[in-house]
Design a protein around this motif. Structure first.
Motif, short mmCIF file in Angstrom:
data_model
loop_
_atom_site.label_atom_id
_atom_site.label_comp_id
_atom_site.label_asym_id
_atom_site.label_seq_id
_atom_site.Cartn_x
_atom_site.Cartn_y
_atom_site.Cartn_z
N PRO A 528 47.08 32.17 42.34
CA PRO A 528 46.48 32.67 41.09
C PRO A 528 45.11 33.26 41.36
O PRO A 528 44.46 32.94 42.36
CB PRO A 528 46.39 31.40 40.24
CG PRO A 528 46.25 30.30 41.23
CD PRO A 528 47.08 30.69 42.41
N ALA A 529 44.68 34.11 40.45
CA ALA A 529 43.34 34.71 40.57
C ALA A 529 42.35 33.84 39.81
O ALA A 529 42.68 33.20 38.82
CB ALA A 529 43.36 36.12 40.02
N PHE A 530 41.09 33.87 40.30
CA PHE A 530 40.04 33.07 39.67
C PHE A 530 38.75 33.89 39.66
O PHE A 530 38.32 34.39 40.70
CB PHE A 530 39.82 31.76 40.42
CG PHE A 530 38.73 30.91 39.83
CD1 PHE A 530 38.94 30.22 38.65
CD2 PHE A 530 37.49 30.81 40.45
CE1 PHE A 530 37.93 29.43 38.10
CE2 PHE A 530 36.49 30.03 39.91
CZ PHE A 530 36.72 29.33 38.73
N ALA A 531 38.18 34.04 38.46
CA ALA A 531 36.94 34.81 38.35
C ALA A 531 36.00 34.08 37.40
O ALA A 531 36.29 33.96 36.21
CB ALA A 531 37.24 36.21 37.83
N GLU A 532 34.90 33.61 37.93
CA GLU A 532 33.91 32.85 37.17
C GLU A 532 34.58 31.71 36.41
O GLU A 532 35.03 30.76 37.01
CB GLU A 532 33.13 33.80 36.25
CG GLU A 532 32.32 34.84 37.02
CD GLU A 532 31.52 35.73 36.10
OE1 GLU A 532 31.63 35.57 34.87
OE2 GLU A 532 30.77 36.58 36.61
N SER A 533 34.67 31.81 35.09
CA SER A 533 35.24 30.69 34.33
C SER A 533 36.63 31.00 33.81
O SER A 533 37.10 30.33 32.89
CB SER A 533 34.33 30.35 33.15
OG SER A 533 34.23 31.46 32.28
N ALA A 534 37.29 32.00 34.37
CA ALA A 534 38.62 32.38 33.90
C ALA A 534 39.64 32.27 35.03
O ALA A 534 39.38 32.67 36.17
CB ALA A 534 38.60 33.80 33.35
N ILE A 535 40.80 31.72 34.69
CA ILE A 535 41.90 31.61 35.64
C ILE A 535 43.01 32.55 35.17
O ILE A 535 43.46 32.47 34.02
CB ILE A 535 42.44 30.16 35.70
CG1 ILE A 535 41.32 29.20 36.12
CG2 ILE A 535 43.62 30.06 36.65
CD1 ILE A 535 41.69 27.75 35.94
N MET A 536 43.44 33.45 36.05
CA MET A 536 44.50 34.39 35.73
C MET A 536 45.78 33.93 36.42
O MET A 536 45.85 33.86 37.65
CB MET A 536 44.13 35.80 36.17
CG MET A 536 43.14 36.49 35.25
SD MET A 536 41.44 35.85 35.39
CE MET A 536 40.93 36.60 36.93
N LEU A 537 46.79 33.63 35.61
CA LEU A 537 48.05 33.12 36.12
C LEU A 537 49.18 34.09 35.81
O LEU A 537 49.30 34.57 34.66
CB LEU A 537 48.37 31.77 35.49
CG LEU A 537 47.43 30.61 35.80
CD1 LEU A 537 47.47 29.58 34.70
CD2 LEU A 537 47.81 29.97 37.12
N SER A 538 50.00 34.36 36.79
CA SER A 538 51.22 35.11 36.53
C SER A 538 52.25 34.17 35.92
O SER A 538 51.99 32.97 35.75
CB SER A 538 51.76 35.73 37.82
OG SER A 538 52.07 34.71 38.75
N GLY A 539 53.41 34.67 35.56
CA GLY A 539 54.45 33.80 35.02
C GLY A 539 54.89 32.78 36.04
O GLY A 539 54.98 33.07 37.24
N LEU A 540 55.13 31.54 35.58
CA LEU A 540 55.57 30.45 36.45
C LEU A 540 54.61 30.26 37.62
O LEU A 540 55.01 30.21 38.79
CB LEU A 540 57.00 30.70 36.96
CG LEU A 540 58.07 30.88 35.87
CD1 LEU A 540 59.42 31.26 36.48
CD2 LEU A 540 58.20 29.61 35.03
#
Length: 549
Positions: A528-540
């Protein structure tokens, strides 16, 4: 970092247990049925996964009407599986490899061919006349009450010799033992001692809440459906689920017996019990009663995660309900076992996502608070096998076909070498067929293949062992989108944040104020991607990070 695996008497707390279904694991004599020598042969595979113990489904002497869950000798090995010497050799090899051995203990009922029942049904005055649950008919000749068998029809069978009915919660060839009789309890505890003396490390207790029945044989009332219930006693095609089972199981007398059983195990030290509790909406209250106080069962499992629901809402509700009700007990979580459709087939929408769902499921299971149980073949991502009616061997499936296909689809043979006959399971004709879609997922097709489900299981279980919070640390959920499952595991100053996206759509998760990720931990198989205080998740997808102290 040193591994966090446990030793000593509490090794079971946070343990990973691998269930072996012997008749489908490995056949060594060509009769098409797996055996104990086959289990011994394949123990290195189990050990290579990084599990702590195996749970061995029944191998006792039995007519096999219910695949060994109808025992005719609690202290014997059925010839189809081998001998006591084969069991001892398997146990010794497991211990050499660092694996504990848990065996199934099926004591709520026996086979009707057990010598105890043969004697009990011979008359109303023999020494074992009261060892089983016998009752007179109603004046019109019908059964004593309205209790139902899980396998269909009344829970009562007429016996012409005694001119009475006997009780059976399952097949009519599986009469229920009368736990109200102290002699029965003593006899059953002596069989437990037999296996403890041989060196087994614990027992999985089949239908542990079925031991006692209501002495007054009162009718069960109809069930009032509970929309919040997370598990059911039976599929909806079975009228068993229409009753509220107040009187035919989960009786208060069971507590005293479980205390006696625990005292016996405590004589040996380092032994464990895991109870199977099927009690509908009351399952968690039953688990709480059976695991509280440290003087009864060590842990239990229910059917909450063995259904079709693989959503953040459902899993969070199951865990929070457990935490709220079972305040000082312990749970053993599982997504699959020998009684339910394999979980990848329950959870996936299409074959294209089978592998990713398989990986996500073990990552989630490994992060939950509790011990976990894996079922043979799930480490390969095996789907449920489709069988024709004439191929069925399960009496449950045969009885309710075609509305319910039974349990054979999850019990087909383990696949070892894809190019060999029957995928290396047997040189003979297997008792259940080996399907092509499973053959392609054989162990040798995934061994040492980066990104395979098998290697993902090994990596994930290794990750679990590296982090003490994942064994018995605290667990608390954090606020998130309803479609996201987010929680923190914490122990000894280490705090791990897990975020699971169980949907098929990308999700962005904003961390709450005061939650700072110090380090993103590489969960095997996910990025998953991580930027500052946000986590970006793809499906599953899944994220894991170590939080700043």
């Amino acid at each position: 970092m040193a591994t966090a695996s446990r030793s000593g008497d509490d090794w079971w707390r946070g343990a990973v247990i691998y269930q072996v279904y012997p008749r489908s694991f490995q056949d060594t004599d060509g009769d098409g049925i797996g055996d104990l020598r086959g289990v011994t042969r394949r123990l290195p595979h189990i050990a290579s996964l990084g599990v702590d113990a195996i749970w061995l489904s029944p191998f006792f002497t039995s007519p096999q009407a219910d695949m060994g869950y109808d025992v005719s000798d609690y202290c014997g090995v059925d010839p189809m599986f081998g001998t006591l010497a084969d069991f001892d050799a398997m146990l010794a090899e497991a211990h050499r490899l660092g694996l504990k051995v848990i065996i199934d203990q099926v004591i709520s009922h026996s086979s009707d061919r057990h010598p105890w029942f043969v004697e009990s049904r011979s008359s109303r005055s023999n020494p074992k006349a009261d060892w089983y649950v016998w009752a007179d008919p109603k004046p019109d000749g019908t059964a004593p009450n309205n209790w139902l068998s899980i396998f269909g029809g009344p829970a009562w069978e007429w016996d012409g010799v005694r001119k009475q009915y006997y009780m059976h919660n399952f097949l009519s060839s599986q009469p229920d033992l009368n736990f109200h009789n102290p002699e029965v309890q003593e006899a059953l505890l002596s069989t437990v001692r037999f296996w403890l003396d041989r060196g087994v490390d614990g027992f999985r207790l089949d239908t542990v809440n079925f031991y006692f029945h209501d002495r007054h044989l009162r009718d069960n009332p109809p069930l009032v459906p509970d929309p919040e219930a997370t598990s059911n006693d039976a599929p909806d095609v079975n009228p068993y689920g229409m009753q509220d089972h107040l009187h035919d199981k989960s009786q208060p007398e069971n507590i005293a017996f479980l205390t006696r059983l625990r005292a016996l195990l405590d004589e040996y030290g380092g032994r464990t019990t895991v109870g199977e509790v099927g009690d509908g909406a009351r399952s968690l209250k039953t688990v709480a009663a059976y695991t509280s106080g440290g003087d009864k069962l060590h842990m239990c499992y229910t059917f909450d995660l063995l259904g079709p629901d693989f959503t953040a809402t459902h899993i969070r509700r199951c865990v929070e309900n457990f935490q709220a009700v079972v305040t000082d007990g312990w749970v053993c979580w599982a997504f699959s076992n020998h009684d339910v459709m394999r979980h990848v087939s329950r959870f996936v929408r299409d074959e294209a996502e089978r592998e990713r769902v398989a990986k996500l499921a073990i990552s989630l299971l490994s992060a939950l608070r509790g011990s976990i149980c894996l079922y043979q073949g799930e480490e390969l991502g095996l789907p449920e096998a489709e069988l024709a009616f004439e191929e069925l061997r399960d009496p449950y499936g045969i009885r309710f076909w075609p509305a319910f296909k039974g349990r054979d689809g999850c019990r087909t043979p383990m696949v070892w070498e894809g190019a060999l006959a029957n995928a290396g399971f047997s040189a003979g004709i297997p008792w259940l067929p080996v399907r092509g879609e499973q053959r392609m997922l054989a162990v040798d097709a995934q061994e040492n293949i980066s990104g395979s489900v098998l290697e993902h299981y090994r990596s994930t279980l290794a990750f679990r062992r590296l982090h003490a919070p994942l064994l018995d640390g605290d667990m608390r959920f954090v606020a998130s989108n309803q479609d996201i499952l987010a929680f923190i595991r914490e122990k000894d100053g280490e705090r791990l944040l897990f975020v699971f996206n169980l949907t098929r759509e990308p999700q962005t998760v904003q961390l709450s104020t005061g939650t700072t990720v110090a380090e993103v931990l590489p969960m095997p198989g996910f990025a998953p991607a991580f930027a500052e205080s946000a986590i970006m998740l793809s499906g599953l997808d899944v994220f894991c990070g170590r939080l700043r102290a």
